[in-house]
Design an enzyme around this catalytic site. Structure first.
Site: not given
Ligand code: GAF
Length: 422
Positions: A127, A133, A177
């Site tokens: 978090g 994740s 990510d």
């Molecule tokens: C989170 C999401 F998982 C990413 O894909 C991205 O959109 C981000 O927020 C914002 O840039 O980490």
């Protein structure tokens, strides 16, 4: 993350929980994002980098066609079900992420014959906006791919991990990510064009510039599944539709956004369009060796995320303001927003910024924030088996290198500093 002498904790847990030794152990890092926030699902550009903190998965084959998943960080909540029973909604909580990856692999037609047991360990705070994740998904994806000899390219694994998150867990996140965790190179940020999938490694070596990147976990917790992230995504899609473009990536200049009558959609679009431009500017500065120059872009990104996109939160704003007042070159909130971490670019070896943020939090009666150095590290790697120590190779013939990682099947082997820290 674990050191390299002897079994790592995930391997020991595997023995305790499932018996015997795992066939393979994989490590997938969390990420920081230098710049390019809320641009990935708008088919734009992002510039994240892998951290030296992450998720380890020890995996072994079963013979009963079941998927069993247990975590050191959630001792009371194992998941154990037949592969054939995997379906969205069948698994909830943290175990939905690795279970979702198994589901996505099977949905894509890959056999996971006999099933698998996964022992999970993590040193990433959850978090905190550091992609715990996605790291879990990516470690599970590599473990299942490696165990079952699928040999899938990493970009395909990233897409399958995203599918797990979108369609099994139910969070409509983008591809940033997972890509950062799987594709990053040490000493570099990963420039990703989220429409074409084309990547480039952009040199990012703060220490060489006398600087440091500092992560400030503000302690405020966020959940991408709480609806606000999805709402931003919908607003962006509405803005693109009203502008008559496939995605906001196709809008090059904010000048034409006056055509959006709805002021909220106009602000959301302005953030995405200007953020894409900031990513390009950051790449040009980094390529020219001017990391310090990126500081102003980080601060502009924060202003845009706070004002136009409205995803910042009070602790982030206070941390950014305190950092800038104490001499940071730039600072901004990171990740989806509404909680998590701030990234600051600071002079190396000077405690003033951390002290100023700590004092600003204390004045407001907020719990002290937690600081981590953000060291641009290698993407996910397979860990050496303990019995390969000193031998240089293991049973697969994949050579182990000095820090205990070994080249993996698709040639994206780990390099010197990605897997040993923490
Ligand atoms: C989170 C999401 F998982 C990413 O894909 C991205 O959109 C981000 O927020 C914002 O840039 O980490």
């Amino acid at each position: 993350m674990s050191g390299t002498a002897g079994p790592v904790p995930a391997e020991r847990c595997f023995g305790d929980w499932f018996g015997g030794r795992p066939a393979q152990v994989w490590l997938a890092p969390g990420r920081a994002n230098l710049i390019g926030e809320h641009t990935d699902y708008n088919q734009g550009w992002v510039l994240p980098f892998a951290l030296d903190l992450g998720v380890t998965v020890a995996v072994g084959r079963r013979g009963d066609g079941r998927l069993a998943v247990r975590s050191r960080q959630a001792p009371g909540a194992p998941a154990d079900l037949p592969l054939t029973a995997l379906a969205p909604g069948a698994v909830t909580g943290w175990a939905a992420y690795p279970a979702g990856v198994a589901w996505a692999l099977r949905e894509a037609g890959h056999r996971l014959a006999g099933g698998a047991s996964l022992a999970v360990d993590s040193d990433l705070p959850q978090g905190a906006g550091l992609s715990s994740s996605a790291a879990l998904e990516c470690a599970a994806a590599l473990a299942l791919d490696g165990l079952h000899g699928l040999g899938l390219p990493r970009q395909e694994l990233a897409t399958l991990a995203q599918r797990a998150e979108n369609d099994f867990v139910g969070v409509p996140s983008g591809i940033m990510d997972q890509s950062a965790s799987l594709l990053s190179r040490a000493g570099h940020a990963l420039l990703l064009d989220c429409r074409t999938g084309v990547t480039a490694d952009i040199p990012l070596d703060p220490a060489a510039a006398g600087l440091a990147l500092l992560i400030i976990d503000t302690g405020a917790r966020h959940a991408l599944g709480d609806g606000r992230y999805a709402q931003r995504r919908r607003e962006c899609e509405q803005a693109a539709a009203r502008l008559g473009v496939a995605s906001l990536r196709d809008v090059i200049s904010p000048d034409g956004l006056g055509r959006l009558a709805d002021p909220v959609l106009r602000r959301r679009a302005r953030h995405v369009v200007t953020e894409n431009a900031r990513v390009q500017q950051a790449v040009a500065l980094l390529t020219g060796g001017d990391l310090a120059g990126v500081g102003a872009l980080l601060y502009a990104s924060h202003a845009s995320l706070a004002g136009d996109f409205e995803v910042s939160w009070p602790e982030a704003d206070v941390a950014v303001d305190a950092a800038m007042a104490a001499g940071a070159l730039g600072a901004r909130m990171m990740g989806g927003g509404f909680g998590g971490s701030v990234l600051a670019l600071v002079p190396a070896g000077q405690p003033a910024v951390g002290a100023a943020i700590r004092a600003a939090f204390a004045r407001r009666g907020w719990p002290a924030p937690v600081f981590f150095p953000a060291v641009p590290s290698a993407g996910a790697s397979r860990l050496r088996r303990p019995d390969a120590a000193g031998a240089g190779t293991d049973a697969d013939g994949a050579g182990a290198d000095a820090d205990g990682t070994e080249a993996d099947a698709d040639g994206a082997g780990a390099d010197g500093n990605g897997a040993g820290g923490g």
